[in-house]
Write an enzyme that holds these catalytic residues in place. Structure first.
Site, PDB file in Angstrom:
ATOM      1  N   CYS A  11       0.866  -1.186   0.000  1.00  0.00           N
ATOM      2  CA  CYS A  11       0.000   0.000   0.000  1.00  0.00           C
ATOM      3  C   CYS A  11       0.904   1.237   0.000  1.00  0.00           C
ATOM      4  O   CYS A  11       2.072   1.151  -0.355  1.00  0.00           O
ATOM      5  CB  CYS A  11      -0.987  -0.018   1.161  1.00  0.00           C
ATOM      6  N   ASN A  14       2.506   1.548   4.212  1.00  0.00           N
ATOM      7  CA  ASN A  14       2.693   0.276   4.904  1.00  0.00           C
ATOM      8  C   ASN A  14       2.319   0.377   6.388  1.00  0.00           C
ATOM      9  O   ASN A  14       2.974  -0.192   7.251  1.00  0.00           O
ATOM     10  CB  ASN A  14       4.121  -0.228   4.719  1.00  0.00           C
ATOM     11  N   CYS A  16      -1.469   0.676   7.160  1.00  0.00           N
ATOM     12  CA  CYS A  16      -2.895   0.339   7.298  1.00  0.00           C
ATOM     13  C   CYS A  16      -3.269  -0.907   6.491  1.00  0.00           C
ATOM     14  O   CYS A  16      -3.434  -1.985   7.032  1.00  0.00           O
ATOM     15  CB  CYS A  16      -3.795   1.498   6.867  1.00  0.00           C
ATOM     16  N   ARG A  17      -3.401  -0.729   5.182  1.00  0.00           N
ATOM     17  CA  ARG A  17      -3.926  -1.798   4.335  1.00  0.00           C
ATOM     18  C   ARG A  17      -2.984  -2.982   4.175  1.00  0.00           C
ATOM     19  O   ARG A  17      -3.379  -4.134   4.398  1.00  0.00           O
ATOM     20  CB  ARG A  17      -4.310  -1.240   2.958  1.00  0.00           C
ATOM     21  N   SER A  18      -1.742  -2.726   3.777  1.00  0.00           N
ATOM     22  CA  SER A  18      -0.844  -3.867   3.534  1.00  0.00           C
ATOM     23  C   SER A  18      -0.487  -4.628   4.811  1.00  0.00           C
ATOM     24  O   SER A  18      -0.458  -5.860   4.789  1.00  0.00           O
ATOM     25  CB  SER A  18       0.394  -3.451   2.746  1.00  0.00           C
ATOM     26  N   ASP A 128      -9.040   2.837   1.340  1.00  0.00           N
ATOM     27  CA  ASP A 128      -8.071   3.497   2.219  1.00  0.00           C
ATOM     28  C   ASP A 128      -8.804   4.004   3.466  1.00  0.00           C
ATOM     29  O   ASP A 128      -9.635   4.898   3.375  1.00  0.00           O
ATOM     30  CB  ASP A 128      -7.403   4.662   1.501  1.00  0.00           C
TER      31      ASP A 128
END
Length: 159
Positions: A11, A14, A16-18, A128
């Protein structure tokens, strides 16, 4: 000993999402006793948060579902990742474009949109959550659980 199948989730920063996808995948691998065969990691396209733990909100929501993100630390994608990882999965189309611009042409087949593993018509990008509220982090986890389950099913046919 056989080579591990390696997956990298990517993401922006690095945090939140990933790392959420990384944590979900690690848990699924542990539940299936596949840590010996498959390895997950995560990185960002930008260096804003290198060395930082995932966002506290991401950790809080993940923990409620039984995922531990606390040991993860942000890092940026580096050139060696393209050769080291079998799959490099972008959380959204912007990340995909950033990865494609860095990737050597001969390794481009390894770079994909993470949610492309879901059936036709499903969401293609992980939302996001950074500027939103709690619901955004729950949505990310829902998307990561669906994507990781489909991805693991696919990987199991290859290992």
């Amino acid at each position: 000993m056989m080579k591990k199948f390696k997956v990298l989730f990517v993401c922006t920063g690095n945090i939140c999402r990933s790392p959420s996808a990384d944590g979900v995948m690690r848990r699924m691998l542990a539940d299936e006793r596949l840590e010996h065969a498959v390895e997950a990691d995560s990185a960002g396209t930008q260096s804003y948060h290198i060395g930082e733990a995932p966002d506290g909100r991401a950790q809080k929501h993940a923990k409620k579902r039984g995922y531990d993100l606390s040991f993860l630390r942000a890092r940026v994608v580096n050139q060696s990742d393209f050769a080291e990882f079998d799959l490099i999965l972008a959380m959204d189309k912007g990340h995909l474009r950033a990865l494609q611009s860095l990737c050597p042409p001969e390794l481009m087949s390894r770079v994909k949109l993470f949610l492309s593993v879901l059936p036709e018509g499903a969401e293609t990008e992980v939302s996001d959550p950074y500027y939103g509220g709690a619901a955004g982090f729950e949505t990310v986890l829902d998307q990561c659980e669906a994507g990781c389950a489909a991805l693991l099913k696919q990987i199991k046919t290859q290992i």
